[in-house]
Design a protein around this motif. Sequence first.
Motif, PDB file in Angstrom:
ATOM      1  N   GLY A 104       0.854  -1.184   0.000  1.00 48.87           N
ATOM      2  CA  GLY A 104       0.000   0.000   0.000  1.00 48.87           C
ATOM      3  C   GLY A 104       0.886   1.227   0.000  1.00 48.87           C
ATOM      4  O   GLY A 104       1.759   1.373  -0.850  1.00 48.87           O
TER       5      GLY A 104
ATOM      6  N   GLY B  19      -4.633  -1.975  -8.226  1.00 53.97           N
ATOM      7  CA  GLY B  19      -4.746  -3.429  -8.098  1.00 53.97           C
ATOM      8  C   GLY B  19      -3.654  -4.125  -8.872  1.00 53.97           C
ATOM      9  O   GLY B  19      -2.560  -3.598  -9.045  1.00 53.97           O
TER      10      GLY B  19
ATOM     11  N   THR C 132      -9.945   0.029  -1.137  1.00 55.26           N
ATOM     12  CA  THR C 132      -9.341  -1.143  -0.496  1.00 55.26           C
ATOM     13  C   THR C 132      -9.255  -2.278  -1.501  1.00 55.26           C
ATOM     14  O   THR C 132     -10.264  -2.639  -2.116  1.00 55.26           O
ATOM     15  CB  THR C 132     -10.163  -1.569   0.729  1.00 55.26           C
ATOM     16  N   ILE C 133      -8.050  -2.804  -1.689  1.00 58.86           N
ATOM     17  CA  ILE C 133      -7.824  -3.894  -2.641  1.00 58.86           C
ATOM     18  C   ILE C 133      -7.493  -5.142  -1.825  1.00 58.86           C
ATOM     19  O   ILE C 133      -6.527  -5.154  -1.058  1.00 58.86           O
ATOM     20  CB  ILE C 133      -6.669  -3.540  -3.603  1.00 58.86           C
ATOM     21  N   SER C 134      -8.306  -6.168  -1.975  1.00 61.88           N
ATOM     22  CA  SER C 134      -8.128  -7.390  -1.173  1.00 61.88           C
ATOM     23  C   SER C 134      -7.610  -8.532  -2.033  1.00 61.88           C
ATOM     24  O   SER C 134      -8.085  -8.746  -3.148  1.00 61.88           O
ATOM     25  CB  SER C 134      -9.456  -7.795  -0.541  1.00 61.88           C
ATOM     26  N   ARG C 135      -6.638  -9.225  -1.524  1.00 65.67           N
ATOM     27  CA  ARG C 135      -6.118 -10.445  -2.129  1.00 65.67           C
ATOM     28  C   ARG C 135      -6.221 -11.560  -1.088  1.00 65.67           C
ATOM     29  O   ARG C 135      -6.530 -11.312   0.074  1.00 65.67           O
ATOM     30  CB  ARG C 135      -4.646 -10.246  -2.549  1.00 65.67           C
ATOM     31  N   ALA C 136      -5.948 -12.794  -1.483  1.00 69.79           N
ATOM     32  CA  ALA C 136      -6.120 -13.925  -0.568  1.00 69.79           C
ATOM     33  C   ALA C 136      -5.287 -13.762   0.704  1.00 69.79           C
ATOM     34  O   ALA C 136      -5.751 -14.055   1.798  1.00 69.79           O
ATOM     35  CB  ALA C 136      -5.744 -15.226  -1.276  1.00 69.79           C
ATOM     36  N   LYS C 137      -4.045 -13.255   0.567  1.00 64.01           N
ATOM     37  CA  LYS C 137      -3.148 -13.218   1.714  1.00 64.01           C
ATOM     38  C   LYS C 137      -2.966 -11.831   2.335  1.00 64.01           C
ATOM     39  O   LYS C 137      -2.359 -11.711   3.384  1.00 64.01           O
ATOM     40  CB  LYS C 137      -1.769 -13.775   1.315  1.00 64.01           C
ATOM     41  N   PHE C 138      -3.436 -10.785   1.673  1.00 65.75           N
ATOM     42  CA  PHE C 138      -3.258  -9.455   2.251  1.00 65.75           C
ATOM     43  C   PHE C 138      -4.277  -8.474   1.678  1.00 65.75           C
ATOM     44  O   PHE C 138      -4.913  -8.736   0.664  1.00 65.75           O
ATOM     45  CB  PHE C 138      -1.829  -8.938   2.009  1.00 65.75           C
ATOM     46  N   THR C 139      -4.405  -7.359   2.355  1.00 61.71           N
ATOM     47  CA  THR C 139      -5.302  -6.285   1.927  1.00 61.71           C
ATOM     48  C   THR C 139      -4.536  -4.974   2.007  1.00 61.71           C
ATOM     49  O   THR C 139      -3.840  -4.729   3.000  1.00 61.71           O
ATOM     50  CB  THR C 139      -6.533  -6.216   2.851  1.00 61.71           C
ATOM     51  N   VAL C 140      -4.624  -4.155   0.953  1.00 66.70           N
ATOM     52  CA  VAL C 140      -3.981  -2.834   1.004  1.00 66.70           C
ATOM     53  C   VAL C 140      -5.033  -1.762   0.767  1.00 66.70           C
ATOM     54  O   VAL C 140      -6.012  -1.979   0.046  1.00 66.70           O
ATOM     55  CB  VAL C 140      -2.833  -2.679  -0.042  1.00 66.70           C
ATOM     56  N   THR C 141      -4.841  -0.617   1.404  1.00 63.84           N
ATOM     57  CA  THR C 141      -5.765   0.506   1.248  1.00 63.84           C
ATOM     58  C   THR C 141      -4.990   1.714   0.735  1.00 63.84           C
ATOM     59  O   THR C 141      -3.954   2.076   1.302  1.00 63.84           O
ATOM     60  CB  THR C 141      -6.443   0.838   2.589  1.00 63.84           C
TER      61      THR C 141
END
Length: 511
Positions: free
Chosen positions: A12, A285, A328-337
């Motif tokens: 992020g 993303g 907010t961008i969500s992936r399987a192992k982490f989330t970044v804002t």
Amino acid sequence: MLIKVYGSAVFGVEATTITVEVHMDKGIGYHLVGLPDNAIKESSFRIAAALKNNGLSLPGKKITINMAPADLRKEGSAYDLPLAIGILVGSDQIKAPEVEQYVIMGELSLDGSLQSINGALPIAIKAKEEGFKGFFLPKQNVKEAAIVAGLDVYGVENLQEVIDFFEGRGTLEPTVIDTRTEFYKTLDFPEFDFSDVRGQESIKRCMEIAASGGHNIILIGPPGAGKTMLAKRLPSILPPMTLREALETTKIHSVAGKLKEVGLMNQRPFRSPHHTISNVALVGGGSYPQPGEISMAHNGVLFLDELPEFKRDVLEVMRQPLEDREVTISRAKFTVTYPSSFMLVASMNPSPSGFFNDPSMPNTSSPHEMQRYMSKISGPLLDRIDIHIEVTPVPFEKLSDDRKAESSVEIRKRVTAARELQSLRFEALPNIHYNAQMNTKQIREFCALDEQSKQLLKTAMERLNLSARAYDRILKVARTIADLDASPHIIPGHIAEAIQYRSLDRDGWLG
């Protein structure tokens, strides 16, 4: 022998310190662990060539390198320099007792010179927070990292300069930037100025209101009416960035690698993506998330020219960031804002031919074609745009008028005065700085109406069939108009002007 060298990873707009642990043992081999991506795995070839070309060598031992925390994915070529220094110290080719007091980042070329990296500013901020003494990075990025006071920032051109520093041979000096002096270098003579615009007084008034309250605006008019010209001049009347806004904006551009040879950004960004943009490029993303155009426009302007030409799904993904001012961008192992508090300025032709509502041009589009063209923009998206205004072509008399129009600097003084009133009003609310950021609770508190204004708004709501969100937008715009008049209360005149700026809500606008 175990050696620790420190680098950093950016997720992020925040950095995380990475410990590069280098262990030398008997045998031959090179083992790199800790979830490195392909660019890091390939680093052994770059490091071997760079060491050879600088009179050093990759030791013929079993080298095990762990990048901790080992469960965090590392990416990019910026770890070449800390890996190389760790190998040199671990194999006793150089003496560097102080190496653990520094964060080291940089991509190596085969001759040992350094290439630029992304995210230097967040890395420098994190290094200072964690008490490191200094930060070594490529010279191209030194200005952005040197913004951080209280940290020795060394811009280096090659591997040999870092080796010389640790062995006490070089004369490397930390780069020092006076952040406040850098920040106050503002441009009083912008490249695009409102004094260039002939006529269009009502549109300039709209732009002034939009800038004063941070409102989203859409300009509707035929080709050549001046929509793009007006939009490009909007940043010139926005109030100067605060130091906090400048740091936020610089951080995002640093992560995206857009700050080559640039220190603190003191001008508000203006982003104008092409209508073929994908939704990932717009909001951010990717498999390794990067900020998109809406985050690059944070604290500035995002201009979408010819709005109906953008793919509908691209426009729809903007709905939530427009409301929440972050994505907010969500992936399987982490989330970044990523923050995305921007002013949306959109422009569009009123019909496929472009000349609907222009009395001087024949209308070649059927009502069905116009309806289909307008339906590319959803109602919920239009509801999030506070001001809708029609732009008509400028008559020849005004185009040929030699009188100088009001300059951006003069308009900006009024905008800044209105913003200062809003800053005082919202000083107890940490995340609200101007009228467009108000939520429903604050609108009820700060946009109280007298009985006459209520009746006027009720009539408009019923006749125009406005949604509850449009009602809130009108109140926000009316509050901004009152601020421009330095009026503590909203009066019927402010409400009447705000209602005018909802062109697309009017019944029969298309026919």
